[in-house]
Design an enzyme around this catalytic site. Structure first.
Site, short mmCIF file in Angstrom:
data_model
loop_
_atom_site.label_atom_id
_atom_site.label_comp_id
_atom_site.label_asym_id
_atom_site.label_seq_id
_atom_site.Cartn_x
_atom_site.Cartn_y
_atom_site.Cartn_z
N ASN A 199 -0.78 3.36 3.89
CA ASN A 199 -1.16 2.39 2.87
C ASN A 199 -0.15 2.45 1.72
O ASN A 199 -0.13 3.43 0.97
CB ASN A 199 -2.58 2.73 2.38
CG ASN A 199 -3.10 1.75 1.34
OD1 ASN A 199 -2.35 0.92 0.82
ND2 ASN A 199 -4.38 1.87 1.03
N HIS A 216 -3.88 -6.71 3.99
CA HIS A 216 -3.49 -5.44 3.38
C HIS A 216 -3.72 -4.32 4.40
O HIS A 216 -4.79 -4.23 5.01
CB HIS A 216 -4.34 -5.20 2.13
CG HIS A 216 -4.24 -3.82 1.60
ND1 HIS A 216 -3.03 -3.19 1.36
CD2 HIS A 216 -5.20 -2.91 1.27
CE1 HIS A 216 -3.26 -1.97 0.92
NE2 HIS A 216 -4.56 -1.77 0.84
N CYS A 263 -4.08 -2.50 -4.74
CA CYS A 263 -3.68 -2.98 -3.41
C CYS A 263 -3.68 -4.51 -3.31
O CYS A 263 -3.09 -5.07 -2.40
CB CYS A 263 -4.58 -2.40 -2.33
SG CYS A 263 -4.58 -0.60 -2.33
#
Ligand code: ACO
Length: 325
Positions: free
Chosen positions: A282, A252, A112
């Protein structure tokens, strides 16, 4: 010399998978998912639609906004852990699809945090004078490494891609700093076991679901909030700013509770924080460039604004950047 973002682009696949769709697949509910994650729906790549295809579309949109052609690009660097193949690098496939024949291309595996790692690399490339323009991409097709029978993980992730064009300019605007960290002691809390050197491809491995991601959600949550807060504060302190100076915090997009906890600890208001996790879930390395592109196209990023971004992911890896828009 600063590396400045002169174009942004993103691509989200058409198919929308809602929480109500997930209710039909696993023992969960729309209300539970919204309460625990803030996610309402996510996008799923079409059959045969690969990470390189999504990345190429996002990159082309960023180049169109920047007013540059593929041949103007000196570097393509992409954060992804769900590339088309284990190798070659998916960024090489993007280079071919774009016709960016003057660029060298490589992928970064930082989960990520992949986009921020890529941005940091590209910033160094430009500010050291190695080249003038870089395409920085985050693109992921998580839907093929998610176990759609595991309610603990399948609710969280989605597919998508985002990109920015960085250009070296004599300017006050641009990337002011990047900070990157890793701690491999935590690798097991978030990983995809198969198939690599440790667990080579096998029928037993497929039956044991090794190609699907594994996550200890609770543990990830705690370290994520701590690390995102600390590395964001570091970005501000290094440049002599405080939270009050931030126009937009674009973190993020893992889940709303991580975002809210981090924003609160940083003393940022809701107006300062850009959130789109409810729409896409996500998308790992793609969340930040998708969010930057959305914020930019909504007119939220104005010349001279301070933009703070931070990411946390598997590895563990984490990092931050401060950008003057
Ligand atoms: N629907 C209904 N119930 C569920 C679901 C679901 N989808 N998933 C788990 N549950 C159940 C569990 O089985 C458990 O039941 P039990 O008490 O009977 O055992 C209960 O809900 C509580 O489970 P927890 O795991 O403790 O729930 P938690 O509040 O921690 O929420 C979540 C889980 C959403 C995964 C949370 O831990 C989280 O957000 N973690 C961060 C992980 C993350 O974002 N990872 C992304 C990659 S890393 C990154 O990008 C930063």
């Amino acid at each position: 010399m600063r590396a400045r973002i002169i174009g942004t682009g993103s691509y989200l696949p058409e198919e929308i998978r809602t929480n109500y769709d997930l209710e039909k697949m696993v023992d969960t509910s729309h209300d539970w998912i919204v309460a625990r994650t803030g996610i309402v729906e996510r996008r799923i790549a079409a059959e045969g639609e690969c990470t390189s295809d999504m990345a190429t579309k996002a990159a082309q949109r960023a180049m169109d906004m920047a007013g540059v052609t593929a041949e103007d690009i000196d570097l393509i660097v992409m954060g992804t852990i769900t590339g088309d193949f284990p190798w070659p690098a998916t960024s090489c496939l993007v280079q071919a699809q774009l016709g960016a024949k003057n660029a060298h291309a490589y992928d970064i595996s930082a989960a990520c945090s992949g986009f921020l790692y890529a941005l940091s690399n590209a910033n160094d490339f430009i500010t050291s004078g190695r080249g003038k323009r870089a395409l920085v991409i985050g693109a992921e097709k998580f839907s093929h490494i998610v176990d759609w029978t595991d309610r603990n993980t399948c609710i969280l992730f989605g597919d998508g891609a985002g990109a920015v064009v960085l250009e070296g300019q004599e300017s006050e605007a641009g990337v002011l700093s990047t900070h990157l960290y890793s701690d491999g002691n935590y690798w097991e809390l978030l990983h995809q076991p198969g198939f690599g050197a440790r667990y080579p491809a096998s029928v037993d491995g497929i039956e044991a679901k090794l190609p699907f991601l594994r996550m200890e959600g609770n543990e990830v949550f705690k370290v994520a909030v701590r690390s995102l807060t600390k590395v964001s504060k570091e970005a501000l302190k290094t440049n002599g700013y405080t939270s009050a100076d931030v126009a937009q915090f674009i973190p993020h997009q893992a889940n709303l509770r991580i975002l809210e906890a981090t924003t609160k600890r940083l003393g940022l208001t809701d107006e300062q924080s850009f959130i789109n996790v409810h729409k896409y879930g996500n998308t790992s390395g793609a969340t930040i460039p998708i969010a930057i592109d959305e914020a930019n196209r909504q007119g939220l990023l104005k010349s001279g604004d301070l933009i703070l971004s931070a990411a946390f992911g598997g590895g563990f890896t984490w990092g931050s950047t401060l950008i003057r828009w």
